[in-house]
Scaffold this active site. Sequence first.
Site, short mmCIF file in Angstrom:
data_model
loop_
_atom_site.label_atom_id
_atom_site.label_comp_id
_atom_site.label_asym_id
_atom_site.label_seq_id
_atom_site.Cartn_x
_atom_site.Cartn_y
_atom_site.Cartn_z
N MET A 71 15.21 -11.25 3.33
CA MET A 71 14.50 -10.20 4.04
C MET A 71 13.01 -10.51 4.00
O MET A 71 12.36 -10.32 2.97
CB MET A 71 14.80 -8.84 3.37
CG MET A 71 13.94 -7.73 3.87
SD MET A 71 14.35 -6.09 3.27
CE MET A 71 14.09 -6.23 1.53
N PRO A 72 12.43 -10.98 5.09
CA PRO A 72 10.99 -11.20 5.14
C PRO A 72 10.21 -9.89 4.99
O PRO A 72 10.58 -8.87 5.57
CB PRO A 72 10.76 -11.82 6.51
CG PRO A 72 12.07 -12.42 6.88
CD PRO A 72 13.09 -11.49 6.30
N PHE A 73 9.15 -9.95 4.21
CA PHE A 73 8.32 -8.77 3.94
C PHE A 73 6.86 -9.17 4.13
O PHE A 73 6.39 -10.11 3.50
CB PHE A 73 8.57 -8.31 2.50
CG PHE A 73 7.75 -7.13 2.08
CD1 PHE A 73 8.19 -5.84 2.31
CD2 PHE A 73 6.53 -7.31 1.45
CE1 PHE A 73 7.43 -4.75 1.92
CE2 PHE A 73 5.75 -6.23 1.06
CZ PHE A 73 6.21 -4.94 1.30
#
Length: 63
Positions: free
Chosen positions: A1-3
């Site tokens: 999950m890119p943040f």
Amino acid sequence: MPFAQIYMIEGRNEEQKRAVIEKVSQALVEATGAPKEAIRVWISEVPKTNWGIAGQTAKDLGR
């Protein structure tokens, strides 16, 4: 999950922040191949008195 965590000087309106979230999300989709539903963007607004530029606060510089 890119943040993505974005720090900005306070003062942008809701529409501008919405545009930042949309464009950063799209850039992460394109760069990582992650599905848009997995992207998270967090905007931290910093008071102008807490943001320093060249030895002065952003407020003192009229930003």
